[in-house]
Design a protein around this motif. Structure first.
Motif, PDB file in Angstrom:
ATOM      1  N   GLN A   1     -10.419   5.321   6.058  1.00  0.00           N
ATOM      2  CA  GLN A   1     -10.009   4.764   7.349  1.00  0.00           C
ATOM      3  C   GLN A   1      -8.654   5.309   7.813  1.00  0.00           C
ATOM      4  OE1 GLN A   1     -11.050   0.520   6.019  1.00  0.00           O
ATOM      5  NE2 GLN A   1     -11.515   0.484   8.211  1.00  0.00           N
ATOM      6  N   LEU A   2      -7.961   6.016   6.913  1.00  0.00           N
ATOM      7  CA  LEU A   2      -6.741   6.736   7.291  1.00  0.00           C
ATOM      8  C   LEU A   2      -7.004   8.232   7.331  1.00  0.00           C
ATOM      9  CD1 LEU A   2      -3.937   4.838   5.330  1.00  0.00           C
ATOM     10  CD2 LEU A   2      -4.852   4.407   7.619  1.00  0.00           C
ATOM     11  N   GLY A   3      -8.283   8.624   7.254  1.00  0.00           N
ATOM     12  CA  GLY A   3      -8.634  10.041   7.273  1.00  0.00           C
ATOM     13  C   GLY A   3      -8.536  10.714   5.925  1.00  0.00           C
ATOM     14  N   ILE A   4      -8.453   9.912   4.850  1.00  0.00           N
ATOM     15  CA  ILE A   4      -8.310  10.454   3.492  1.00  0.00           C
ATOM     16  C   ILE A   4      -9.624  10.249   2.746  1.00  0.00           C
ATOM     17  CG2 ILE A   4      -7.027  10.310   1.325  1.00  0.00           C
ATOM     18  CD1 ILE A   4      -4.761   8.933   2.975  1.00  0.00           C
ATOM     19  N   PRO A   5     -10.376  11.315   2.438  1.00  0.00           N
ATOM     20  CA  PRO A   5     -11.680  11.173   1.792  1.00  0.00           C
ATOM     21  C   PRO A   5     -11.567  10.960   0.282  1.00  0.00           C
ATOM     22  CG  PRO A   5     -11.255  13.489   2.205  1.00  0.00           C
ATOM     23  CD  PRO A   5     -10.082  12.737   2.770  1.00  0.00           C
ATOM     24  N   LEU A   6     -10.975   9.850  -0.098  1.00  0.00           N
ATOM     25  CA  LEU A   6     -10.698   9.536  -1.496  1.00  0.00           C
ATOM     26  C   LEU A   6     -11.173   8.124  -1.803  1.00  0.00           C
ATOM     27  CD1 LEU A   6      -9.242  10.974  -3.885  1.00  0.00           C
ATOM     28  CD2 LEU A   6      -7.166   9.755  -3.204  1.00  0.00           C
ATOM     29  N   GLN A   7     -11.731   7.929  -2.988  1.00  0.00           N
ATOM     30  CA  GLN A   7     -12.277   6.623  -3.338  1.00  0.00           C
ATOM     31  C   GLN A   7     -11.165   5.664  -3.791  1.00  0.00           C
ATOM     32  OE1 GLN A   7     -15.861   6.485  -5.693  1.00  0.00           O
ATOM     33  NE2 GLN A   7     -16.618   8.389  -4.809  1.00  0.00           N
ATOM     34  N   LEU A   8     -10.502   5.131  -2.794  1.00  0.00           N
ATOM     35  CA  LEU A   8      -9.411   4.177  -2.992  1.00  0.00           C
ATOM     36  C   LEU A   8      -9.500   3.134  -1.900  1.00  0.00           C
ATOM     37  CD1 LEU A   8      -6.574   3.149  -3.963  1.00  0.00           C
ATOM     38  CD2 LEU A   8      -5.583   4.909  -2.466  1.00  0.00           C
ATOM     39  N   ALA A   9      -9.353   1.867  -2.274  1.00  0.00           N
ATOM     40  CA  ALA A   9      -9.338   0.782  -1.286  1.00  0.00           C
ATOM     41  C   ALA A   9      -8.351  -0.279  -1.726  1.00  0.00           C
ATOM     42  CB  ALA A   9     -10.731   0.173  -1.118  1.00  0.00           C
ATOM     43  N   VAL A  10      -7.804  -0.989  -0.742  1.00  0.00           N
ATOM     44  CA  VAL A  10      -6.942  -2.135  -1.013  1.00  0.00           C
ATOM     45  C   VAL A  10      -7.567  -3.366  -0.368  1.00  0.00           C
ATOM     46  CG1 VAL A  10      -4.837  -0.767  -1.223  1.00  0.00           C
ATOM     47  CG2 VAL A  10      -5.478  -1.682   1.013  1.00  0.00           C
ATOM     48  N   LEU A  11      -7.377  -4.518  -1.009  1.00  0.00           N
ATOM     49  CA  LEU A  11      -7.979  -5.763  -0.545  1.00  0.00           C
ATOM     50  C   LEU A  11      -6.974  -6.898  -0.707  1.00  0.00           C
ATOM     51  CD1 LEU A  11     -10.014  -4.236  -2.844  1.00  0.00           C
ATOM     52  CD2 LEU A  11     -11.680  -5.621  -1.660  1.00  0.00           C
ATOM     53  N   GLU A  12      -6.972  -7.812   0.256  1.00  0.00           N
ATOM     54  CA  GLU A  12      -6.122  -9.001   0.166  1.00  0.00           C
ATOM     55  C   GLU A  12      -6.515  -9.958   1.280  1.00  0.00           C
ATOM     56  OE1 GLU A  12      -1.400 -10.112  -0.411  1.00  0.00           O
ATOM     57  OE2 GLU A  12      -1.936  -8.262   0.619  1.00  0.00           O
ATOM     58  N   ASP A  13      -6.733 -11.212   0.935  1.00  0.00           N
ATOM     59  CA  ASP A  13      -7.081 -12.213   1.937  1.00  0.00           C
ATOM     60  C   ASP A  13      -6.260 -13.469   1.691  1.00  0.00           C
ATOM     61  OD1 ASP A  13      -8.199 -13.826   3.841  1.00  0.00           O
ATOM     62  OD2 ASP A  13     -10.174 -13.967   2.918  1.00  0.00           O
ATOM     63  N   GLN A  14      -5.193 -13.604   2.463  1.00  0.00           N
ATOM     64  CA  GLN A  14      -4.312 -14.764   2.349  1.00  0.00           C
ATOM     65  C   GLN A  14      -4.263 -15.544   3.661  1.00  0.00           C
ATOM     66  OE1 GLN A  14      -3.093 -15.627  -0.473  1.00  0.00           O
ATOM     67  NE2 GLN A  14      -3.279 -13.780  -1.722  1.00  0.00           N
ATOM     68  N   PHE A  15      -5.229 -15.306   4.546  1.00  0.00           N
ATOM     69  CA  PHE A  15      -5.220 -15.958   5.856  1.00  0.00           C
ATOM     70  C   PHE A  15      -5.543 -17.449   5.730  1.00  0.00           C
ATOM     71  CE2 PHE A  15      -6.038 -11.561   7.196  1.00  0.00           C
ATOM     72  CZ  PHE A  15      -5.092 -11.437   8.209  1.00  0.00           C
ATOM     73  N   ASP A  16      -4.883 -18.240   6.565  1.00  0.00           N
ATOM     74  CA  ASP A  16      -5.243 -19.652   6.705  1.00  0.00           C
ATOM     75  C   ASP A  16      -6.464 -19.732   7.612  1.00  0.00           C
ATOM     76  OD1 ASP A  16      -3.177 -20.677   5.149  1.00  0.00           O
ATOM     77  OD2 ASP A  16      -1.779 -20.678   6.838  1.00  0.00           O
ATOM     78  N   VAL A  17      -7.521 -20.362   7.135  1.00  0.00           N
ATOM     79  CA  VAL A  17      -8.743 -20.479   7.939  1.00  0.00           C
ATOM     80  C   VAL A  17      -9.158 -21.943   8.016  1.00  0.00           C
ATOM     81  CG1 VAL A  17      -9.550 -18.157   7.392  1.00  0.00           C
ATOM     82  CG2 VAL A  17     -10.204 -20.052   5.908  1.00  0.00           C
TER      83      VAL A  17
END
Length: 225
Positions: free
Chosen positions: A78-94
Motif C-alpha cells: 500500500q506504500l508501493g513496496i512489494p514486500l511481505q510486511l504488514a502492521v496491525l493495531e486496533d485501539q479505536f473506541d467503538v
C-alpha cells in the motif's frame, strides 16, 4: 499463491532502493490506490532485502501512516513496496453494541513478515469492510471467524498465533494484500456502498438491514453470526 496475482517482477535491489527513498522523504508517503499494479502482485517474501535498521524504520513509518489515515492495518504494497510486511493495531473506541456483535476487542501493535493464515473451524461472519487503498467505499465480506496466523517477527522468529472476531478480519485483510488480493475480490458486490451511503443507511452493528434492502446474502445463506 493466488493464481490471479503474478509474482512481483521487482528485484531485491529495487525493493531496497524504494524503501530507502521512502525513508529519506521529508513527508509521509501516500497510500497507493486500486489500479496501482503493486496491489495486484504477489509480494516478495522478506529475506533480508533491507537491513534490520531499515526494517525497523519502515515498520515505524508504516505505523505512523496507519495512524494518520486512520486505519487498523497497513501492508507494505500500500506504500508501493512489494514486500511481505504488514502492521496491525486496533485501539479505536467503538460502540459497545457493535463491538459485542462483531467480537471486536483491542489489538495491540503487531508487525508481521511473510504471514499466512488458515481458518480454524467452519464458523464465518459477514460485516462491512473498507480499505485505505479503495478510498470512499465499503462492502460486506464473509470471512472465517477464527484463524491461525503463521508469520515471522522482525527479529526473525517464526511464530503462530490465533485470532478471532474482528482481529481475525484485520489479519486476513492485511495478509490478503500481500498476495495481491483486495477485499472487493471476496466481497458481496451488491453490498458495495459509498462511505456516505453507508453512514446514512447501513451504519449499524449488523448487516441485516443492508442485506434486505440491497439483495445480497439471502437469509437462508447468511453465515453466522
Amino acid at each position: 499463491m493466488n493464481p490471479a496475482s503474478p509474482p512481483t517482477p521487482f528485484s531485491p535491489s529495487f525493493i531496497q532502493e524504494t524503501v530507502q527513498e521512502i525513508l529519506a522523504a521529508e513527508s509521509l508517503p501516500p497510500i497507493v490506490q486500486a489500479g496501482h499494479p503493486v496491489l495486484r502482485q504477489h509480494a516478495a517474501a522478506f529475506d533480508g532485502q533491507i537491513s534490520p535498521a531499515e526494517l525497523d524504520q519502515l515498520i515505524s513509518l508504516m505505523r505512523r501512516v496507519m495512524h494518520e489515515a486512520p486505519g487498523v492495518g497497513l501492508a507494505a504494497p500500500q506504500l508501493g513496496i512489494p514486500l511481505q510486511l504488514a502492521v496491525l493495531e486496533d485501539q479505536f473506541d467503538v460502540d459497545p453494541e457493535a463491538a459485542a456483535l462483531r467480537h471486536r476487542t483491542p489489538l495491540g501493535f503487531l508487525s508481521v513478515l511473510n504471514p499466512r493464515y488458515s481458518p480454524v473451524g467452519s464458523q464465518t461472519a459477514a460485516f462491512f469492510e473498507g480499505c485505505l487503498s479503495l478510498n470512499g467505499l465499503q462492502a460486506v465480506v464473509v470471512r472465517p471467524e477464527l484463524v491461525l496466523l503463521r508469520f515471522e517477527t522482525p527479529g526473525g522468529v517464526s511464530t503462530e498465533r490465533q485470532f478471532e472476531g474482528w482481529q481475525a478480519r484485520i489479519v486476513q485483510h492485511e495478509t490478503d494484500h500481500l498476495q495481491g488480493i483486495l477485499y472487493v475480490d471476496r466481497a458481496e458486490l451488491r453490498s458495495l456502498s459509498s462511505n456516505a451511503e453507508y453512514a446514512a443507511r447501513w451504519a449499524e452493528p449488523g448487516i441485516g438491514k443492508a442485506r434486505a434492502a440491497l439483495g445480497f446474502l439471502p437469509e437462508a445463506a447468511e453465515p453466522l453470526p
